[in-house]
Each structure stands twice: as structure tokens, then as C-alpha cells.
Design a protein around this motif. Sequence first.
Motif, PDB file in Angstrom:
ATOM      1  N   ASN A   1      12.455  -3.532  21.370  1.00  0.00           N
ATOM      2  CA  ASN A   1      11.798  -2.390  20.731  1.00  0.00           C
ATOM      3  C   ASN A   1      11.365  -2.761  19.324  1.00  0.00           C
ATOM      4  O   ASN A   1      11.401  -3.932  18.925  1.00  0.00           O
ATOM      5  CB  ASN A   1      12.730  -1.174  20.741  1.00  0.00           C
ATOM      6  CG  ASN A   1      14.031  -1.442  19.999  1.00  0.00           C
ATOM      7  OD1 ASN A   1      14.138  -2.371  19.201  1.00  0.00           O
ATOM      8  ND2 ASN A   1      15.042  -0.636  20.259  1.00  0.00           N
TER       9      ASN A   1
ATOM     10  N   ILE B   1      16.193  -2.415  24.982  1.00  0.00           N
ATOM     11  CA  ILE B   1      15.993  -0.997  25.287  1.00  0.00           C
ATOM     12  C   ILE B   1      16.935  -0.634  26.426  1.00  0.00           C
ATOM     13  O   ILE B   1      16.734  -1.058  27.570  1.00  0.00           O
ATOM     14  CB  ILE B   1      14.533  -0.719  25.678  1.00  0.00           C
ATOM     15  CG1 ILE B   1      13.597  -1.118  24.529  1.00  0.00           C
ATOM     16  CG2 ILE B   1      14.341   0.739  26.051  1.00  0.00           C
ATOM     17  CD1 ILE B   1      12.121  -1.009  24.874  1.00  0.00           C
TER      18      ILE B   1
ATOM     19  N   GLY C   1      14.102   4.831  22.210  1.00  0.00           N
ATOM     20  CA  GLY C   1      13.528   3.983  21.170  1.00  0.00           C
ATOM     21  C   GLY C   1      12.018   3.875  21.292  1.00  0.00           C
ATOM     22  O   GLY C   1      11.415   4.313  22.276  1.00  0.00           O
ATOM     23  N   GLN C   2      11.417   3.293  20.281  1.00  0.00           N
ATOM     24  CA  GLN C   2       9.966   3.163  20.250  1.00  0.00           C
ATOM     25  C   GLN C   2       9.549   1.813  20.807  1.00  0.00           C
ATOM     26  O   GLN C   2      10.096   0.769  20.440  1.00  0.00           O
ATOM     27  CB  GLN C   2       9.436   3.315  18.834  1.00  0.00           C
ATOM     28  CG  GLN C   2       7.910   3.361  18.760  1.00  0.00           C
ATOM     29  CD  GLN C   2       7.426   3.735  17.371  1.00  0.00           C
ATOM     30  OE1 GLN C   2       7.910   3.202  16.389  1.00  0.00           O
ATOM     31  NE2 GLN C   2       6.475   4.639  17.288  1.00  0.00           N
ATOM     32  N   LEU C   3       8.588   1.843  21.711  1.00  0.00           N
ATOM     33  CA  LEU C   3       8.057   0.612  22.285  1.00  0.00           C
ATOM     34  C   LEU C   3       7.005   0.068  21.317  1.00  0.00           C
ATOM     35  O   LEU C   3       5.955   0.680  21.124  1.00  0.00           O
ATOM     36  CB  LEU C   3       7.435   0.892  23.651  1.00  0.00           C
ATOM     37  CG  LEU C   3       7.068  -0.329  24.503  1.00  0.00           C
ATOM     38  CD1 LEU C   3       8.300  -1.186  24.750  1.00  0.00           C
ATOM     39  CD2 LEU C   3       6.463   0.114  25.820  1.00  0.00           C
TER      40      LEU C   3
END
Length: 280
Positions: free
Chosen positions: A149, A155, A185-187
Motif C-alpha cells: 500500500n 494489505i 488501506g489506500q492502494l
Amino acid sequence: MNSSMITASVTAGQLQQKLDTISNNIANVNTTGFKRREVTFSDLLHQQINNQTNPNYEMGRLTPAGLRSGVGAKVASTALRLDQGSLVGTDRELDFAITQPNHFFRIGIEENGEQIEYLTRDGAFYLSEDPDNPDLVTIVTSNGDFLLNGGFERISFPLDFEEIQLSPEGMLNITLNDGTVLNAGQLALTHVHKPQLLEAAGNNLYRLPDFAALGYAEADMLEEVPGNEGRLMQGSLEASNVDLGREMNELLTTQRHYQFTTRAMSIADEMAGLVNGIRR
């Protein structure tokens, strides 16, 4: 005649490298996220031969004086072409297509107990048991390498999930069986400003170079950007950017050049045989 043999043999060896590159492109025409390579050539050293010692015989000559004798050509570069491949819809939750050039997924591979980071355009991911917690699953590539991430971490999320959804902001939202929505979470993507410096590492992966040895700062080479809707598309994959028709045309042309080069070696050998066979 020796010069002809040397020139032809050197060029043939370099043409073989181009044939290998074209063959690799064709072999990966159906590889997700594959980027083709293109070979360019440059001349090797040459020498100027002044075969006319009397300048009076050169009066009125329009072409350059003397002869230029070279020793063939060499591969100048094998450039990575990052043209956008076509997008193929799959409707699969773990398929992510990158829609902009020079952007890559960040992949973590465990080597000797240390996580080494690689880059890829292949957006076909799968689930695997988290090695640190058997109650969690983590997103991996087809080779079992971890997708990272924005914080360069794995992740992971619980096993009892029902749906995986990418939000417009690039966040991975996991819907559990009880209806709870979990933010995994942010990709994030890595924007490479000088992609020609990337090193091929096999398995559709690229290795980051030693920036200090090249005289670059990492901040000038890489930029982490969010995988929002403008850069990522869920449920799709990016196809290879190899144009099979173009590669076949390049293959035939290069094979013909190789044929001419080997014919030149054969002719030079025949001429040497004739000279050696002359008797008084």
C-alpha cells in the motif's frame, strides 16, 4: 576480405540480440501489463582510407575523398516502450488496471529475511494467507509476492469478508460477512519519471536501480501517487502493448538483414578460398 568477415560477423551477433528481443515481445503478447522493448543500432568505429595519393586525379570529384571502412553496427539501446495497453473487462474484484503510463504497482518480495521492492504493471492479484497471522489474508501476485500500500506495507484483512471495493479515492474497502465495512488501506501507485532506468527482473517485474550510483536522488526519480479512479480501474486488466503484426514485420525484416550478413561472410570466405588457391 578479413575486414568483410569481421564486419559481417559483428553485425550478425548484434542482429541476434534484436531477434531475441522481438521473440520475447511476441512470447508475451498475451501477458497482462507487459511492455514491449525496441532495439536501436549505432555504428561502430570506422577508419578513413586515403587511397588516392595524387590529388591531381581528384580534380572535379563531387563525393568525399577517400574510403570509410567500418566494422559493423552494435545495439545502442533496448528501450522500454510504456504505451498504454488496451483495457479488458473481467468483473473480478482483485483485477486492477492502471490507466496511465509510467505508473506501477509496488510489490514486496521477501529475500533473505528482507523485503525488496519491485514494480509491475500486472494488475491480476490473488488472496493468500498472511504469513504473520493465519486469521488474515493478504493480496499477492500470481507468484505469491505481496502487493504494498501507500505505506509500503502488505494489505491484509480478515478471512470472513464478502466484498472488496476500490473507492474513488483509491481506498480498499472490505465488506465483512456481518456487514461491517473495513478500510484496508489506500492502494497507491509509483510514478516513475525516468522509466528507461528500470531494470528487468523477470516475471513481469522491474527492479529499481541504485540511484546514488547513477547520480540521482530518489525523490527526483519516483513519486508515490494515490490509486484513485483517474489512475486505476477495478474489474479490468491492462493487456500487453505488443502489436503482433508490427512485431512479425520487424522479425521478418531482421531475419532478412541477418541473411544478408551471413551471405556476406560466405562470399568473403569464398574469395579467400580463391586467393589461397591461386598457383604460380
